[in-house]
Design a protein around this motif. Structure first.
Motif, mmCIF file in Angstrom:
data_model
loop_
_atom_site.group_PDB
_atom_site.id
_atom_site.type_symbol
_atom_site.label_atom_id
_atom_site.label_comp_id
_atom_site.label_asym_id
_atom_site.label_seq_id
_atom_site.Cartn_x
_atom_site.Cartn_y
_atom_site.Cartn_z
ATOM 1 N N LEU A 16 0.840 -1.199 0.000
ATOM 2 C CA LEU A 16 0.000 0.000 0.000
ATOM 3 C C LEU A 16 0.870 1.241 0.000
ATOM 4 C CD1 LEU A 16 -2.506 -0.953 2.812
ATOM 5 C CD2 LEU A 16 -2.995 -0.848 0.408
ATOM 6 N N SER A 17 0.311 2.329 -0.458
ATOM 7 C CA SER A 17 1.041 3.595 -0.370
ATOM 8 C C SER A 17 0.942 4.111 1.065
ATOM 9 C CB SER A 17 0.461 4.622 -1.337
ATOM 10 O OG SER A 17 -0.834 4.995 -0.920
ATOM 11 N N PHE A 18 1.944 4.886 1.451
ATOM 12 C CA PHE A 18 1.943 5.445 2.797
ATOM 13 C C PHE A 18 0.751 6.373 2.997
ATOM 14 C CE2 PHE A 18 6.544 4.576 2.233
ATOM 15 C CZ PHE A 18 6.684 3.685 3.277
ATOM 16 N N GLU A 19 0.380 7.086 1.932
ATOM 17 C CA GLU A 19 -0.721 8.034 2.039
ATOM 18 C C GLU A 19 -2.037 7.325 2.332
ATOM 19 O OE1 GLU A 19 1.368 8.042 -0.671
ATOM 20 O OE2 GLU A 19 2.576 9.771 -0.049
ATOM 21 N N MET A 20 -2.268 6.179 1.670
ATOM 22 C CA MET A 20 -3.507 5.440 1.885
ATOM 23 C C MET A 20 -3.576 4.928 3.320
ATOM 24 S SD MET A 20 -4.974 2.039 -0.023
ATOM 25 C CE MET A 20 -4.928 2.776 -1.636
ATOM 26 N N LEU A 21 -2.471 4.388 3.799
ATOM 27 C CA LEU A 21 -2.445 3.874 5.168
ATOM 28 C C LEU A 21 -2.578 5.009 6.178
ATOM 29 C CD1 LEU A 21 -2.230 1.238 6.666
ATOM 30 C CD2 LEU A 21 0.224 1.528 6.738
ATOM 31 N N ASP A 22 -1.931 6.126 5.892
ATOM 32 C CA ASP A 22 -2.021 7.275 6.786
ATOM 33 C C ASP A 22 -3.441 7.824 6.826
ATOM 34 O OD1 ASP A 22 -0.770 9.027 8.586
ATOM 35 O OD2 ASP A 22 -0.705 10.590 7.029
ATOM 36 N N ALA A 23 -4.103 7.877 5.667
ATOM 37 C CA ALA A 23 -5.486 8.356 5.619
ATOM 38 C C ALA A 23 -6.409 7.430 6.409
ATOM 39 C CB ALA A 23 -5.949 8.464 4.170
ATOM 40 N N ALA A 24 -6.192 6.118 6.301
ATOM 41 C CA ALA A 24 -7.018 5.163 7.055
ATOM 42 C C ALA A 24 -6.775 5.320 8.551
ATOM 43 C CB ALA A 24 -6.711 3.738 6.605
ATOM 44 N N ARG A 25 -5.516 5.509 8.944
ATOM 45 C CA ARG A 25 -5.209 5.704 10.365
ATOM 46 C C ARG A 25 -5.848 6.992 10.882
ATOM 47 N NH1 ARG A 25 1.167 4.121 10.263
ATOM 48 N NH2 ARG A 25 0.892 1.871 10.260
ATOM 49 N N ASN A 26 -5.783 8.046 10.083
ATOM 50 C CA ASN A 26 -6.394 9.303 10.501
ATOM 51 C C ASN A 26 -7.903 9.167 10.646
ATOM 52 O OD1 ASN A 26 -3.996 10.674 10.643
ATOM 53 N ND2 ASN A 26 -4.119 11.452 8.558
ATOM 54 N N ARG A 27 -8.519 8.449 9.717
ATOM 55 C CA ARG A 27 -9.965 8.243 9.805
ATOM 56 C C ARG A 27 -10.319 7.458 11.067
ATOM 57 N NH1 ARG A 27 -12.800 6.281 4.544
ATOM 58 N NH2 ARG A 27 -12.285 8.421 4.005
ATOM 59 N N MET A 28 -9.522 6.436 11.387
ATOM 60 C CA MET A 28 -9.785 5.664 12.613
ATOM 61 C C MET A 28 -9.535 6.512 13.850
ATOM 62 S SD MET A 28 -11.147 2.879 12.086
ATOM 63 C CE MET A 28 -11.095 2.408 13.784
ATOM 64 N N ARG A 29 -8.503 7.346 13.796
ATOM 65 C CA ARG A 29 -8.209 8.223 14.923
ATOM 66 C C ARG A 29 -9.390 9.161 15.192
ATOM 67 N NH1 ARG A 29 -3.682 10.494 12.986
ATOM 68 N NH2 ARG A 29 -2.534 8.648 13.529
ATOM 69 N N VAL A 30 -9.992 9.673 14.120
ATOM 70 C CA VAL A 30 -11.142 10.564 14.263
ATOM 71 C C VAL A 30 -12.340 9.793 14.811
ATOM 72 C CG1 VAL A 30 -12.799 11.943 12.953
ATOM 73 C CG2 VAL A 30 -10.363 12.200 12.530
ATOM 74 N N LYS A 31 -12.557 8.568 14.316
ATOM 75 C CA LYS A 31 -13.673 7.765 14.813
ATOM 76 C C LYS A 31 -13.516 7.452 16.294
ATOM 77 C CE LYS A 31 -15.169 5.471 10.586
ATOM 78 N NZ LYS A 31 -15.373 4.185 9.901
#
Length: 177
Positions: A88-103
């Protein structure tokens, strides 16, 4: 008074500012060597430049761990575990982590609001029943005092029994002699 007028003068202020930049700011920087290394430049010159047709660009990516895969699924990025690519790209993983962090942050906010509402309701019920922390604390201390008194009485009774048994044993030994 005289010191303030000296410091407020413009030439002295600029002199102090220059001194500050030279001394204090230079200690904050990392003192790294800015000289190019001689061996590195010679090695670069010796190796031929790669042709543009054979440039092997490495795709920047990350092999997701099991936890990363769970994050990608929970964040809604992929529907099943099989859909997650191997790299995976770092950006995709980072975006998923950020979304989970917000949730998670939203969940914690909701839990805090629910806990606050529950505390308000419990506090109002306690006030309606004339129940307070002071009354509970005084009842608890009274209970502790009663238990301590009971323990002291039991210890005194046990000591009296032990003393009576010792006295009886002493009398029995005197009669036996």
């Amino acid at each position: 008074m005289m010191f303030n007028s000296v410091v407020r003068s413009r030439p002295l202020r600029t002199l102090l500012a220059q001194w500050h930049r030279q001394t204090v700011d230079s200690t904050c920087k990392r003192n790294m060597c800015n000289k190019p290394q001689e061996g590195a430049t010679e090695a670069k010159a010796a190796t031929p430049a790669p042709s543009t047709s054979h440039l092997g660009f490495k795709v920047p990516g990350h092999r997701p761990s099991d936890f990363d895969k769970k994050i990608l699924l929970w964040s809604g990025r992929f529907k099943t575990r099989e859909q997650i690519p191997e790299i995976l790209s770092f950006e995709m993983l980072d975006a998923a982590r950020n979304r989970m962090r917000v949730k998670v942050a939203y969940g914690m906010m909701a839990a805090t609001v629910v806990a606050c509402i529950a505390m308000v309701i419990l506090g109002k019920q306690g006030a309606k029943n004339h129940d307070s922390l002071t009354a509970r604390n005084m009842e608890k201390k009274a209970r502790w005092r009663e238990e301590a008194q009971r323990e002291r009485e039991e210890a005194a009774a046990a000591a009296a029994v032990a003393a009576a048994a010792a006295a009886n044993a002493a009398l029995a030994t005197e009669k036996a002699q």
